[in-house]
Structures are given as structure tokens and as C-alpha cells.
Design a protein around this motif. Structure first.
Motif, PDB file in Angstrom:
ATOM      1  N   UNK A 160       0.833  -1.195   0.000  1.00 28.38           N
ATOM      2  CA  UNK A 160       0.000   0.000   0.000  1.00 28.38           C
ATOM      3  C   UNK A 160       0.868   1.245   0.000  1.00 28.38           C
ATOM      4  N   UNK A 161       2.019   1.155   0.595  1.00 28.60           N
ATOM      5  CA  UNK A 161       2.931   2.296   0.626  1.00 28.60           C
ATOM      6  C   UNK A 161       4.233   1.848  -0.032  1.00 28.60           C
ATOM      7  N   UNK A 162       4.477   2.233  -1.309  1.00 32.38           N
ATOM      8  CA  UNK A 162       5.704   1.810  -1.986  1.00 32.38           C
ATOM      9  C   UNK A 162       6.973   2.328  -1.305  1.00 32.38           C
ATOM     10  N   UNK A 163       6.850   3.366  -0.474  1.00 34.97           N
ATOM     11  CA  UNK A 163       8.014   3.894   0.229  1.00 34.97           C
ATOM     12  C   UNK A 163       8.609   2.844   1.165  1.00 34.97           C
ATOM     13  N   UNK A 164       7.740   1.982   1.733  1.00 35.03           N
ATOM     14  CA  UNK A 164       8.254   0.914   2.593  1.00 35.03           C
ATOM     15  C   UNK A 164       9.143  -0.037   1.787  1.00 35.03           C
ATOM     16  N   UNK A 165       8.722  -0.350   0.586  1.00 34.30           N
ATOM     17  CA  UNK A 165       9.538  -1.212  -0.273  1.00 34.30           C
ATOM     18  C   UNK A 165      10.841  -0.513  -0.642  1.00 34.30           C
ATOM     19  N   UNK A 166      10.784   0.790  -0.853  1.00 32.13           N
ATOM     20  CA  UNK A 166      11.995   1.543  -1.156  1.00 32.13           C
ATOM     21  C   UNK A 166      12.952   1.539   0.027  1.00 32.13           C
ATOM     22  N   UNK A 167      12.431   1.742   1.242  1.00 32.11           N
ATOM     23  CA  UNK A 167      13.296   1.731   2.434  1.00 32.11           C
ATOM     24  C   UNK A 167      13.964   0.368   2.611  1.00 32.11           C
ATOM     25  N   UNK A 168      13.214  -0.692   2.365  1.00 31.25           N
ATOM     26  CA  UNK A 168      13.789  -2.035   2.474  1.00 31.25           C
ATOM     27  C   UNK A 168      14.852  -2.262   1.396  1.00 31.25           C
ATOM     28  N   UNK A 169      14.610  -1.759   0.198  1.00 33.57           N
ATOM     29  CA  UNK A 169      15.596  -1.895  -0.882  1.00 33.57           C
ATOM     30  C   UNK A 169      16.860  -1.099  -0.565  1.00 33.57           C
ATOM     31  N   UNK A 211       3.053   3.308  -7.668  1.00 35.88           N
ATOM     32  CA  UNK A 211       2.545   2.114  -8.346  1.00 35.88           C
ATOM     33  C   UNK A 211       1.175   2.462  -8.912  1.00 35.88           C
ATOM     34  N   UNK A 212       0.852   1.820 -10.009  1.00 41.22           N
ATOM     35  CA  UNK A 212      -0.435   2.064 -10.651  1.00 41.22           C
ATOM     36  C   UNK A 212      -0.856   0.825 -11.427  1.00 41.22           C
ATOM     37  N   UNK A 213      -2.104   0.841 -11.841  1.00 44.27           N
ATOM     38  CA  UNK A 213      -2.644  -0.259 -12.632  1.00 44.27           C
ATOM     39  C   UNK A 213      -2.714   0.204 -14.080  1.00 44.27           C
ATOM     40  N   UNK A 214      -2.102  -0.593 -14.968  1.00 46.45           N
ATOM     41  CA  UNK A 214      -2.144  -0.317 -16.401  1.00 46.45           C
ATOM     42  C   UNK A 214      -2.412  -1.618 -17.138  1.00 46.45           C
ATOM     43  N   UNK A 215      -3.459  -1.643 -17.930  1.00 43.82           N
ATOM     44  CA  UNK A 215      -3.796  -2.831 -18.726  1.00 43.82           C
ATOM     45  C   UNK A 215      -3.870  -4.085 -17.867  1.00 43.82           C
ATOM     46  N   UNK A 216      -4.549  -3.975 -16.727  1.00 46.09           N
ATOM     47  CA  UNK A 216      -4.747  -5.091 -15.789  1.00 46.09           C
ATOM     48  C   UNK A 216      -3.428  -5.646 -15.261  1.00 46.09           C
ATOM     49  N   UNK A 217      -2.429  -4.795 -15.148  1.00 49.13           N
ATOM     50  CA  UNK A 217      -1.126  -5.174 -14.600  1.00 49.13           C
ATOM     51  C   UNK A 217      -0.700  -4.134 -13.570  1.00 49.13           C
ATOM     52  N   UNK A 218      -0.065  -4.617 -12.490  1.00 47.45           N
ATOM     53  CA  UNK A 218       0.544  -3.698 -11.539  1.00 47.45           C
ATOM     54  C   UNK A 218       1.845  -3.202 -12.164  1.00 47.45           C
ATOM     55  N   UNK A 219       2.045  -1.908 -12.135  1.00 46.56           N
ATOM     56  CA  UNK A 219       3.270  -1.308 -12.637  1.00 46.56           C
ATOM     57  C   UNK A 219       3.863  -0.461 -11.516  1.00 46.56           C
ATOM     58  N   UNK A 277      -7.875 -11.192  -4.559  1.00 50.27           N
ATOM     59  CA  UNK A 277      -7.656 -10.383  -3.382  1.00 50.27           C
ATOM     60  C   UNK A 277      -6.651  -9.269  -3.575  1.00 50.27           C
ATOM     61  N   UNK A 278      -6.356  -8.894  -4.807  1.00 52.05           N
ATOM     62  CA  UNK A 278      -5.418  -7.802  -5.018  1.00 52.05           C
ATOM     63  C   UNK A 278      -6.099  -6.485  -4.660  1.00 52.05           C
ATOM     64  N   UNK A 279      -5.355  -5.648  -4.004  1.00 49.19           N
ATOM     65  CA  UNK A 279      -5.831  -4.326  -3.628  1.00 49.19           C
ATOM     66  C   UNK A 279      -5.334  -3.301  -4.629  1.00 49.19           C
ATOM     67  N   UNK A 280      -6.026  -2.187  -4.660  1.00 44.98           N
ATOM     68  CA  UNK A 280      -5.493  -1.078  -5.440  1.00 44.98           C
ATOM     69  C   UNK A 280      -4.539  -0.297  -4.564  1.00 44.98           C
ATOM     70  N   UNK A 281      -3.518   0.274  -5.138  1.00 42.19           N
ATOM     71  CA  UNK A 281      -2.584   1.024  -4.309  1.00 42.19           C
ATOM     72  C   UNK A 281      -3.222   2.283  -3.766  1.00 42.19           C
ATOM     73  N   UNK A 282      -2.872   2.617  -2.545  1.00 36.30           N
ATOM     74  CA  UNK A 282      -3.419   3.825  -1.949  1.00 36.30           C
ATOM     75  C   UNK A 282      -2.703   5.035  -2.507  1.00 36.30           C
ATOM     76  N   UNK A 283      -3.395   6.133  -2.528  1.00 34.38           N
ATOM     77  CA  UNK A 283      -2.778   7.364  -3.023  1.00 34.38           C
ATOM     78  C   UNK A 283      -1.750   7.840  -2.004  1.00 34.38           C
ATOM     79  N   UNK A 284      -0.653   8.302  -2.505  1.00 34.14           N
ATOM     80  CA  UNK A 284       0.416   8.775  -1.629  1.00 34.14           C
ATOM     81  C   UNK A 284       0.040  10.071  -0.940  1.00 34.14           C
ATOM     82  N   UNK A 285       0.816  10.446   0.081  1.00 32.10           N
ATOM     83  CA  UNK A 285       0.489  11.676   0.813  1.00 32.10           C
ATOM     84  C   UNK A 285       0.709  12.898  -0.013  1.00 32.10           C
TER      85      UNK A 285
END
Length: 155
Positions: free
Chosen positions: A85-94, A114-122, A147-155
Motif C-alpha cells: 500500500x505504501x511503496x516507500x516501505x519497499x523503497x526503504x527495504x531496498x 505504483x499504478x494499474x495499467x492494462x490489468x497489470x501492476x506497474x 484479493x489484489x488491492x489497489x494502491x493507496x494514493x500517496x500523501x
């Protein structure tokens, strides 16, 4: 004054014919050109290396960070069936997994989304202060029944 012998003409008054003129070989001309161009050429190579080697090294480290970011996103998608939900967490881990200095991360100022394009997570990572370099990659399919969620909008 010395008297000139009338039988030997003065060499300064008579045209001298040395025969056919010979041209210097091409290799002599190239050596002459090389002699004058080698120092400016070496200086140009040193200056170009001084400028572009750090850029190339930074770009390779940015690509490595982006690869690690996408790997964390794919792992999260596989483990929890949803994109973080928060791509920043993935960035901090990376960033923790990559040996980067704090000044490099501050200079690059990576922004992730992250966003949805053509039924794919990008997922996308953008390095804003380095010429607008960005990398995006397809993380996985979006399937509502799985059960895939849509990404939440960033702050």
C-alpha cells in the motif's frame, strides 16, 4: 675583393634544378599531426572521463537500487497477494539491502509509485535530481478475485 672565376658561375644567380620534387609519405604527415594532437586528445579523454565515469557509476547504482525495489515489490505481491500500500516501505527495504550512502540517496531523491495499467501492476521509481531518470516494471497481474488491492494514493 676576390675575383670570380669566369668559368664557375655564381650559384646565387643561376636557377638550381633539383630534379623532380618528392612528396613525403603519408606516415610522415600522420606523425606530424599526431605530435601536435596527442596532448589535447589526452586532455579531452581525461576531462570526459572525469565527467562521465561518475555519471555511469551513479546510473549503475540507481539501476541496482531499482532492481532491488522491484524485487521487494514482487516479494510483497507474492507473500500478501497485494502490492504494498505504501511503496516507500519497499523503497526503504531496498535501500537497506543496497550499500548506498545517505548523500547518494539524498542527491537522487528517489520517488516511488505504483499504478494499474492494462490489468497489470506497474511499479515506478524516479530519480528526480539526476536528469529525470526513471525505471518502471510490471510487477504482476491485477485480479480482483485473488484479493489484489489497489494502491493507496500517496500523501
Amino acid at each position: 675583393m676576390p675575383q670570380e672565376d669566369p668559368r664557375t658561375p655564381n650559384a646565387g644567380h643561376m636557377p638550381v634544378d633539383d630534379g623532380p620534387s618528392l612528396r613525403a609519405p603519408l606516415s610522415w604527415h600522420l606523425r606530424h599531426v599526431w605530435r601536435f594532437l596527442r596532448i589535447p586528445l589526452v586532455l579531452a579523454i581525461v576531462v570526459a572521463g572525469w565527467i562521465y565515469v561518475p555519471e555511469l557509476q551513479a546510473r549503475s547504482q540507481q539501476n541496482a537500487l531499482a532492481t532491488e525495489f522491484f524485487a521487494v515489490c514482487k516479494k510483497t505481491l507474492k507473500d500478501t497477494s497485494q502490492l504494498p500500500k505504501v511503496p516507500e516501505e519497499a523503497l526503504m527495504e531496498a535501500i537497506k539491502k543496497r550499500p548506498l550512502t545517505d548523500s547518494a540517496v539524498q542527491t537522487w531523491a528517489p520517488q516511488v509509485s505504483s499504478e494499474i495499467r492494462d490489468h497489470q501492476w506497474v511499479a515506478k521509481i524516479e530519480f528526480s535530481k539526476s536528469g529525470g531518470y526513471s525505471v518502471e516494471q510490471v510487477i504482476g497481474p491485477v485480479l480482483a478475485e485473488a484479493g489484489y488491492d489497489t494502491p493507496s494514493a500517496g500523501p
